[in-house]
Every structure is written in C-alpha cells, then in structure tokens.
Enzyme design. Sequence first.
Site, mmCIF file in Angstrom:
data_model
loop_
_atom_site.group_PDB
_atom_site.id
_atom_site.type_symbol
_atom_site.label_atom_id
_atom_site.label_comp_id
_atom_site.label_asym_id
_atom_site.label_seq_id
_atom_site.Cartn_x
_atom_site.Cartn_y
_atom_site.Cartn_z
ATOM 1 N N GLU A 29 0.840 -1.201 0.000
ATOM 2 C CA GLU A 29 0.000 0.000 0.000
ATOM 3 C C GLU A 29 0.873 1.249 0.000
ATOM 4 O O GLU A 29 1.727 1.397 0.893
ATOM 5 C CB GLU A 29 -0.906 -0.002 1.243
ATOM 6 C CG GLU A 29 -1.886 -1.171 1.246
ATOM 7 C CD GLU A 29 -2.413 -1.496 2.653
ATOM 8 O OE1 GLU A 29 -2.162 -0.714 3.594
ATOM 9 O OE2 GLU A 29 -3.066 -2.556 2.796
ATOM 10 N N GLU A 60 -4.900 -6.323 2.826
ATOM 11 C CA GLU A 60 -3.719 -7.065 3.300
ATOM 12 C C GLU A 60 -3.758 -8.541 2.914
ATOM 13 O O GLU A 60 -2.723 -9.140 2.622
ATOM 14 C CB GLU A 60 -3.561 -6.926 4.820
ATOM 15 C CG GLU A 60 -2.898 -5.627 5.264
ATOM 16 C CD GLU A 60 -3.840 -4.443 5.291
ATOM 17 O OE1 GLU A 60 -5.070 -4.648 5.184
ATOM 18 O OE2 GLU A 60 -3.363 -3.299 5.418
ATOM 19 N N PHE A 83 1.938 -1.331 8.771
ATOM 20 C CA PHE A 83 2.170 -1.433 10.218
ATOM 21 C C PHE A 83 2.050 -2.906 10.609
ATOM 22 O O PHE A 83 1.115 -3.579 10.169
ATOM 23 C CB PHE A 83 1.127 -0.633 11.000
ATOM 24 C CG PHE A 83 1.338 0.864 10.976
ATOM 25 C CD1 PHE A 83 1.884 1.528 12.068
ATOM 26 C CD2 PHE A 83 0.984 1.613 9.858
ATOM 27 C CE1 PHE A 83 2.074 2.911 12.055
ATOM 28 C CE2 PHE A 83 1.177 2.993 9.829
ATOM 29 C CZ PHE A 83 1.725 3.643 10.920
ATOM 30 N N ALA A 84 2.957 -3.365 11.429
ATOM 31 C CA ALA A 84 2.959 -4.793 11.784
ATOM 32 C C ALA A 84 1.652 -5.217 12.454
ATOM 33 O O ALA A 84 1.255 -6.378 12.375
ATOM 34 C CB ALA A 84 4.147 -5.109 12.691
ATOM 35 N N ASP A 85 0.992 -4.266 13.093
ATOM 36 C CA ASP A 85 -0.320 -4.547 13.697
ATOM 37 C C ASP A 85 -1.289 -5.113 12.661
ATOM 38 O O ASP A 85 -2.178 -5.896 12.994
ATOM 39 C CB ASP A 85 -0.919 -3.254 14.266
ATOM 40 C CG ASP A 85 0.083 -2.456 15.073
ATOM 41 O OD1 ASP A 85 -0.075 -2.365 16.291
ATOM 42 O OD2 ASP A 85 1.049 -1.924 14.473
ATOM 43 N N PHE A 86 -1.120 -4.687 11.400
ATOM 44 C CA PHE A 86 -2.061 -5.103 10.343
ATOM 45 C C PHE A 86 -1.860 -6.564 9.937
ATOM 46 O O PHE A 86 -2.654 -7.101 9.166
ATOM 47 C CB PHE A 86 -1.942 -4.213 9.100
ATOM 48 C CG PHE A 86 -2.070 -2.729 9.352
ATOM 49 C CD1 PHE A 86 -2.554 -2.234 10.552
ATOM 50 C CD2 PHE A 86 -1.713 -1.821 8.371
ATOM 51 C CE1 PHE A 86 -2.659 -0.872 10.781
ATOM 52 C CE2 PHE A 86 -1.818 -0.456 8.584
ATOM 53 C CZ PHE A 86 -2.291 0.028 9.784
ATOM 54 N N HIS A 129 -1.148 0.737 16.381
ATOM 55 C CA HIS A 129 -0.086 1.055 15.424
ATOM 56 C C HIS A 129 1.280 1.035 16.089
ATOM 57 O O HIS A 129 2.207 1.701 15.625
ATOM 58 C CB HIS A 129 -0.322 2.424 14.772
ATOM 59 C CG HIS A 129 -1.472 2.447 13.820
ATOM 60 N ND1 HIS A 129 -2.778 2.384 14.239
ATOM 61 C CD2 HIS A 129 -1.519 2.518 12.462
ATOM 62 C CE1 HIS A 129 -3.585 2.431 13.181
ATOM 63 N NE2 HIS A 129 -2.843 2.505 12.099
#
Lengths: 324, 335
Positions: A29, A60, A83-86, A129
């Site tokens: 993205e 994702e 973001f690794a959270d995603f 985030h």
Amino acid sequence: MAQLTYRAAVARAIAQEMRRDDSVVFLGEDVAAAGGVFKATPGLLDEFGAERVRDTPISEQAILGAAMGAAMTGLRPIAEIMFADFFAVAWDIVVNEIAKSRYMTNGQVSFPLVIRSGNGGGLRFGAQHSQSVENWAMAVPGLKVIAPSNPRDVIGLLAAAVRDPDPVLFFEHKALYAAKGEVPDGEIVDELGTARVLRRGRDCTIAALGAMVPRALAAAGQLSSQGIEATVVDVRSLVPLDTATILETVAATGRLFTVEENPRLCGWGAELASIVSEECFHDLDGPIVRITTPHVPLPAADVLEDIALPSVARVVESVRTAVG
Amino acid sequence: MTSTVPDLPDIASETRMELYRLQLEMRHFEKRAYDLFMQSLVKGTSHLSLGQEAIAAAFGVAMMPGDWTFATYRGHAHTLARGVPMTAVLAELMGRANGLMGGKGGSMHLTSVEHGVMGSYAIIGAHLTIANGAAWSAQYRRSGQVAVCFFGDGTTNIGAFHEAVNFAAVWKLPVVFVCENNLYMEYTPIAAVTAVDRPAADRAAAYGLEPVVVDGNDADVMYQTAVRAVERARSGAGPSLIEALTYRHGGHSRADPGKYRPAEEIAAWLERDPVPLYRSRLLSLGVPRAELERLEQAVAEAVDLATEEAKAGPPPAPELLMSDVWADGGSSWRN
C-alpha cells in the site's frame, strides 16, 4: 563507507536485489508512487517501473496472497504490510497458507518471499499502530523472523531474506527509521540465523532486538561507568535462532538479561530463557531476568508509553539490582 | 439458470467422451472415498463433490498443461480433473506413504504441482488471493498461463473474496474465479445469509465484471463457459467470475447427513444429476451404448485397482514428521 538512515537502507536493499534478479518484485500500500508512508521506498518505481513496483488496494489478505501465489510460481516477491499490527488482518495467509504449504505438500512448493513491516512503538501512535508482534511470528512453524537494529543490518539481512528460499517476516522498527549508521559501499549480503556480539563484558549478557539494541548498548555504557561490564548481543534473527552465540556468551558471563519490546507473555526472551536454563544452567550465577513491556496494550500518551517500553534506565536498574 | 437443454454447442466428440470419462472417474472415486471412510480406512474428514462433477471436469478439459488449479477442501474432483492418478489421491486420503503428499496433507490439501494443481485450501477465501499471485506471476513473465480458482457459495461472504476479486480486476490478472453454488454454505441455505440472490454473480458488477450464471450440472455448458473464460484470461482481457449452479448429493462433510434439506429439493436435483444427464446426452448424439458401457466398466475397474494399490501402501516413515518445513528439507529453527 557512508552515513545512511535506516529508512534509506530499506530502499537501497530492495534496489540492490531488484537490480540483481528480475524475479524480485515489490508490492504494498502506497509503496510505489508515494514511496511508502515511512518514506522507506522512494525511487524504486522510477528505477524499476510499474510492473515490478506495484501499489495495491488496502487489502492485506490480497497483498500477501498475491505474494504467496507469485512465490510458488517463480517470482521472489517483497510485500509490505505497512504497520505490523495489520498482520492480524491477514494472519490467515501468513500462518495457515504461507507457513504450512511446503510442509503439507511434502515439499512440492517453495515460498521465497519477504514480508517487510513497520514494527514496534515509541511514536505515540497508540495500541493499534505500535505493537511489537515478532513473537506472534516466532510461534508459527515455517516462518523465518528477522528484526534488524541498524542500517547496515537492514541491507544485509534484507538481501539475505530476499535470496532465502523460505518465507521471511522482516520486522523493521518504526522508531529506528530516522536512525543513522555507517554503511559500507557496494553490495551487502548478510546471513540469516546469526546474532551479533556488539560488545564484550565479563559480568553479564544483555540480549536485545530491534530498537532495544541501542538502548541495551546505552545501558551497557552506563553500567560500565558503574563498574559492571556487559556483553551485548543483537539477536537479529529469532528464526533461525543463533543459540550458539547466545549460549557461548552466557557461559562466559554467567548472567542473562533479555530486553524485549513485546508484551511480557511468551516473548522471545522466554524461549531464550528456557533454552539457556536447559542447556547452560550450571554456568548461570543467578536467575535469568527478562526486561519487557508489561502485559498491557500500548498507550498513546508519551508519558505512559515511555514507562511501558523498556528504557535505558530500566535496563541499568535491572542489571544493577541483579548483578550489583 | 440457462435452459436445461442448451443449444447443443459444437464440441468435438472426443472432448465429450473425455468430459464423460472424467465425470465418471470423479463419481466412482468419491463413492469409493465414502466407502473407505465408512471402513475407517480414510480418517479425519472428507468433503465430496458427488453431484458437482461437471464443473471440475469441464475445466479440467478446457485448461492447458501449465495452467494452474486452486481448489478447496472439497477438491478431490478438481485434482483428478488435471490427470492426477487416483491411486496417489486415495493413498493420501488413507494417510499412506504412497499418497500424493506422502500423507502429510490429507483430504483437504491435495496438491500436485507437476499436474498444475497448486493446492487445495481449507480456509475459506484465502486461495482466491493466492490464485491472484500465480496469475500475477504469469502476467509478469508473459507466460500465457492461467489460474483457475474454485470455491463455494459460502466463500462469497468472506472478506478475502472481495479483496481478491477487486485486486484481480484492478490488476487485470489472468485468473478465473469459479463459484460452485450448491445452495448451502455448509449447513445453512446460502439465501438465508446473503443479501443478494446470486451470491457471486450479483457481486460481479461491484468489481466491473460481467455477471455469469450457468448450469453447473451440464458439462457441455460448463465446458463452453470454461473455454471462454480461460481464453479471455489468456488473451490478457482479465479475470472472470462464474457462478455455476449445482447441488451436492450428500452433506457438507463426512459428519453431515444433510438432513436440513427438503426431500423435494433433493429429488428435483437428483433428476438433474450431471452424470446420467450427460450419458443421455451422449446417447442422443449417437454414441453407441456399448461404447459407454465399455468406458463405465473401465473406470470402475480403474477405481478398484487404485483402491488396492492405495491400500497396499505402507504408513509414512516417522522421519517425515520433521521434514520439509524449510526448503533445505529440514525443520531446524536453531543452530
């Protein structure tokens, strides 16, 4: 040799690998025209064109599925999860599909792919985030897990990840993107599965990862002025894990401290503590001490986030108390 | 649904015989898989394609070597459709060393890369995104390959479906999405949980695609539909989303007797069983009855032989447990 930021190292690493190998492609993205929300990938679209550097929708699962399908049919994709959270949104693709398909098919398919992601806290982004999720990845058989702490390692380890025949989750630390470091000229290729001893000291071993590495080094400097000499190990690679280097340093110092940004339960340091206590228990002079973020979501307010993340002062205090 | 007696399309007689042979093979295979399950020789679970054979058979004939199949946990038929030997598939179902994946995958994960079967995926929706990746690879390498991805009606309500179809349309990927609408998402009627009448076709417009609804129990209709969609993909015109109406004769899985379905509904669909339907078609086209009977006999014997060969396989060697996590063949996570 030049000074380079951690974010510039990302683009340099990707460019290095794309120049070398036409099968390397890059998607995510805002990564192409915009150069990434962390400005870690500018210039790649211009150099390599829209067929190899591709912007995607906010999808994702589609991003990682595309990377997987491309990898199993001859390409070497690099995918970005902003973001690794995603990762949580697309964890099925990572855990159920990418990680398991080689095993389930008895080795019929390979997944030479890299998923880069901005990991970790310190930027006041709040709980969705800021997470350090490397321990999620570490818990899944079939994933290699890398977290570089400096620009040189970003290049060398990312290059090694691209060339690796297995899926690699590459955790860049958001709070390090602006950090600078010395980087040699020319091609840099490092080795997955290798920790690096950054400093040798007789009294204890401090093992750290990602943004905790500079903190561990700073803490070691302060401890030295107080008469405590620490060995600092940059773990760099959670899977494969360089247990040989870690065990060797712990055997020499008799003490292990881990500095982990992940929340307390099942952090990577817990696995390290288990290995060390099983395999060099009699070299230990005291209990293994884990210095971690507490087991809470990360708060947004700077005062609270600073208390949550392991700080230089907390590392110094923990080591002084135990080793004193 | 289009008419049940279509204008008979111009399909070569050898092609029709192959369509019939494949449907027969799938039918006999699935019945055998069921029997072996009842004998506890197949363990775990299995999801049969009884009643849905025409769709997989049609694509199997329409696809070229080098094209890729992405199937679901209900993937026995789609695997056989690409020429994968029955012995290897049955042995995989039975967890034997001579199984397609040495016993490591089981019924829900059939894969044979050498036949273009790039996997059977057991988490709803994921493989649509993965098929996109293969299609992207073909597009990037200009290889002319096409990815065909099969899934059920229930899949149209999961996020990955929508992400994948949009992504494929935006990137104009050479991929064919085939929704086998058998009217039930597992145990619940699809109509009870879907905002539109046609779970796939009514979503097509959202992604700039043509709505396509076809009779999934008519192998000729399916074959023509498959040829068109595969050619469209190969020509660079982008993805297709096909909704093929069909019906499974049994329950969702081995554990499900399928009693939630009205008897009249089942009876009506059994009238439209694709295998006898196609047999009648061939007879009406002048294929000698004796030729059909020879083929039917040959397929039944082949399934018997495959069963015996599969049963004769030893269990997997214990070493297999720790193999092939990584490309180096091993599973080591530390030095």
